[in-house]
Design an enzyme around this catalytic site. Sequence first.
Site, PDB file in Angstrom:
ATOM      1  N   ARG A  47      -7.696  -1.947  18.275  1.00  0.00           N
ATOM      2  CA  ARG A  47      -6.613  -2.151  18.979  1.00  0.00           C
ATOM      3  C   ARG A  47      -6.715  -2.878  20.368  1.00  0.00           C
ATOM      4  NH1 ARG A  47      -4.808   3.711  17.944  1.00  0.00           N
ATOM      5  NH2 ARG A  47      -7.090   3.680  17.881  1.00  0.00           N
ATOM      6  N   TYR A 103     -11.264  15.947   7.537  1.00  0.00           N
ATOM      7  CA  TYR A 103      -9.867  14.834   7.427  1.00  0.00           C
ATOM      8  C   TYR A 103      -9.050  14.951   6.083  1.00  0.00           C
ATOM      9  CZ  TYR A 103     -10.938  12.353  11.998  1.00  0.00           C
ATOM     10  OH  TYR A 103     -11.105  12.208  13.266  1.00  0.00           O
ATOM     11  N   ARG A 120      -1.679  -6.543  12.956  1.00  0.00           N
ATOM     12  CA  ARG A 120      -1.158  -5.602  12.835  1.00  0.00           C
ATOM     13  C   ARG A 120       0.581  -5.348  12.641  1.00  0.00           C
ATOM     14  NH1 ARG A 120      -0.681  -1.308  11.421  1.00  0.00           N
ATOM     15  NH2 ARG A 120      -1.206   0.273  12.686  1.00  0.00           N
TER      16      ARG A 120
HETATM   17  O1  CP3 Z   1     -14.808  -1.540  14.274  1.00  0.00           O
HETATM   18  C1  CP3 Z   1     -15.320  -0.647  13.429  1.00  0.00           C
HETATM   19  O2  CP3 Z   1     -15.825   0.134  14.325  1.00  0.00           O
HETATM   20  C2  CP3 Z   1     -15.265  -0.701  12.042  1.00  0.00           C
HETATM   21  C3  CP3 Z   1     -14.077   0.106  11.719  1.00  0.00           C
HETATM   22  C4  CP3 Z   1     -13.756   1.516  11.655  1.00  0.00           C
HETATM   23  C5  CP3 Z   1     -12.638   1.895  11.882  1.00  0.00           C
HETATM   24  N1  CP3 Z   1     -12.710   3.507  11.693  1.00  0.00           N
HETATM   25  C6  CP3 Z   1     -11.273   1.278  11.880  1.00  0.00           C
HETATM   26  C7  CP3 Z   1     -10.286   2.082  12.531  1.00  0.00           C
HETATM   27  C8  CP3 Z   1     -14.820   2.344  11.534  1.00  0.00           C
HETATM   28  C9  CP3 Z   1     -16.306   2.375  11.745  1.00  0.00           C
HETATM   29  C10 CP3 Z   1     -13.993   3.854  11.574  1.00  0.00           C
HETATM   30  C11 CP3 Z   1     -14.758   5.213  11.687  1.00  0.00           C
HETATM   31  C12 CP3 Z   1     -13.860   6.255  11.824  1.00  0.00           C
HETATM   32  N2  CP3 Z   1     -12.794   6.329  11.325  1.00  0.00           N
HETATM   33  C13 CP3 Z   1     -14.418   7.528  12.380  1.00  0.00           C
HETATM   34  C14 CP3 Z   1     -15.877   7.745  12.848  1.00  0.00           C
HETATM   35  C15 CP3 Z   1     -15.944   6.980  14.167  1.00  0.00           C
HETATM   36  C16 CP3 Z   1     -15.298   7.738  15.453  1.00  0.00           C
HETATM   37  O3  CP3 Z   1     -14.565   6.992  16.043  1.00  0.00           O
HETATM   38  O4  CP3 Z   1     -15.722   8.757  15.559  1.00  0.00           O
HETATM   39  C17 CP3 Z   1     -13.401   8.465  12.327  1.00  0.00           C
HETATM   40  C18 CP3 Z   1     -13.488   9.826  12.649  1.00  0.00           C
HETATM   41  C19 CP3 Z   1     -12.160   7.823  11.849  1.00  0.00           C
HETATM   42  C20 CP3 Z   1     -10.981   8.486  11.479  1.00  0.00           C
HETATM   43  C21 CP3 Z   1      -9.584   7.759  11.926  1.00  0.00           C
HETATM   44  N3  CP3 Z   1      -9.501   6.413  11.621  1.00  0.00           N
HETATM   45  C22 CP3 Z   1      -9.066   8.455  12.964  1.00  0.00           C
HETATM   46  C23 CP3 Z   1      -8.692   9.639  13.407  1.00  0.00           C
HETATM   47  C24 CP3 Z   1      -8.110   7.014  13.297  1.00  0.00           C
HETATM   48  C25 CP3 Z   1      -6.662   7.249  14.236  1.00  0.00           C
HETATM   49  C26 CP3 Z   1      -6.970   7.497  15.597  1.00  0.00           C
HETATM   50  C27 CP3 Z   1      -7.654   6.161  16.087  1.00  0.00           C
HETATM   51  O5  CP3 Z   1      -8.428   6.232  16.705  1.00  0.00           O
HETATM   52  O6  CP3 Z   1      -6.958   5.161  16.201  1.00  0.00           O
HETATM   53  C28 CP3 Z   1      -8.401   5.989  12.677  1.00  0.00           C
HETATM   54  C29 CP3 Z   1      -7.745   4.815  12.607  1.00  0.00           C
HETATM   55  C30 CP3 Z   1      -8.448   3.452  12.807  1.00  0.00           C
HETATM   56  N4  CP3 Z   1      -9.800   3.369  12.020  1.00  0.00           N
HETATM   57  C31 CP3 Z   1      -8.107   2.152  13.562  1.00  0.00           C
HETATM   58  C32 CP3 Z   1      -9.122   1.353  13.425  1.00  0.00           C
HETATM   59  C33 CP3 Z   1      -9.208   0.091  13.899  1.00  0.00           C
HETATM   60  C34 CP3 Z   1      -6.875   2.212  14.307  1.00  0.00           C
HETATM   61  C35 CP3 Z   1      -5.928   1.468  13.726  1.00  0.00           C
HETATM   62  C36 CP3 Z   1      -4.599   1.228  13.919  1.00  0.00           C
HETATM   63  O7  CP3 Z   1      -3.881   2.191  14.451  1.00  0.00           O
HETATM   64  O8  CP3 Z   1      -4.263   0.117  13.735  1.00  0.00           O
END
Ligand code: CP3
Length: 349
Positions: A27, A149, A36
């Site tokens: 983001r 999760y 998005r």
């Molecule tokens: O650029 C990258 O790192 C590759 C893509 C990637 C995403 N999530 C995209 C994403 C990767 C490698 C992840 C891993 C992920 N997802 C983890 C482990 C890494 C870490 O941050 O500890 C975890 C715990 C998640 C679970 C997750 N995904 C949560 C809790 C959330 C919501 C909170 C937040 O941080 O936005 C997401 C959403 C998410 N995953 C977004 C992205 C780009 C945001 C998407 C949006 O709202 O448009």
Amino acid sequence: MKASYLRAAHCLEVEETPIWMMRQAGRFMASFQKIRQRYSFIELVKTPELATHVTLMPIHAFSMSAAILFSDITVIADALDLGLRYKEGFGPSVERPIQSQQDVDRLVIPDKIEEKLSYVMEAIKMTKQELDTVPLIGFAGAPFTVMTYLLKDNLSRRPRECMKWILGSHSVVHSFLDTLSCLTASYLNAQIKAGVDAIQLFESQVLSWSLFTTYALPYLKKVIQRLENPKNIPITLFGTSFTSLYPLLQDIGAHVISFDSRMSILKMRQAIAPHIAVQGNLDPYYLLAPKELLKKEVMAILESMEGQRGFIFNLGHGVFPEVPEDHVKFVVDIVRNFDAKRAQCGKKG
Ligand code: CP3
């Protein structure tokens, strides 16, 4: 030098310090926010053309040394038919969470995960075609982190209630973790077959020594043991508590350990075995700091690690959504300039 990321991950000599950032496609990028507005997060993840496009954004904008597949650790819930969904402003969750032994017993590990999650495999193949020499990192969540999760009542977001449930549900938890370990290994094996150049496992929940030893480590080991990795692509373990847990991580088969920001990366380099590479660990808050301060912090890491083998520049955790894009570019430029200067000095000398 091409593929500095892969060389550093194998502790080989490099001409430039590889740099990429966790959550590099996210983001904080205006181009991500724009896309998005048209598509939901799940649509981006499940449409290979879109996932490919987003994966490449930070490669084009910041020339990172590695790309990480645009997906999420929770995608694996789709392979278990748990009904992956995404609530704006909250994040991923599942429609049919796990709360009992019967729920775990009902889970079916698909024979062909590459068909069940074909959109991931397609995105890998498409991205690989576009990337040329930049390596592509595939990934999965570590079993413990993914489990949190997938539990009832979105427990992952309430650490005390989550741990209370886990500690009181011993056999359910262990059998669920066992299922997730097998599933995660076959998911990563499918990603390796589809062509990723490296793998990263995310253990993102904060864990003490005791909890890690009981609930996380045995299952991380199980995943790594089950990997089919004929080309010996590097496996990275990332964890938010790894600067304290590192003595437990050295003999489980990872090539790289990615550290949080609680200790200097040089100290971690010196603490772990020389054949394991280190990744990290700029405190992500510094990306919000004035550039002068940010530069000081980046330079301190680079200078401390000069001459060390097996170093990949990254953050201690992911890029925050509030980070200005030009600060990310600024950091990449500092790292590249530092290397260029070093090379010039080498030539002169
Ligand atoms: O650029 C990258 O790192 C590759 C893509 C990637 C995403 N999530 C995209 C994403 C990767 C490698 C992840 C891993 C992920 N997802 C983890 C482990 C890494 C870490 O941050 O500890 C975890 C715990 C998640 C679970 C997750 N995904 C949560 C809790 C959330 C919501 C909170 C937040 O941080 O936005 C997401 C959403 C998410 N995953 C977004 C992205 C780009 C945001 C998407 C949006 O709202 O448009």
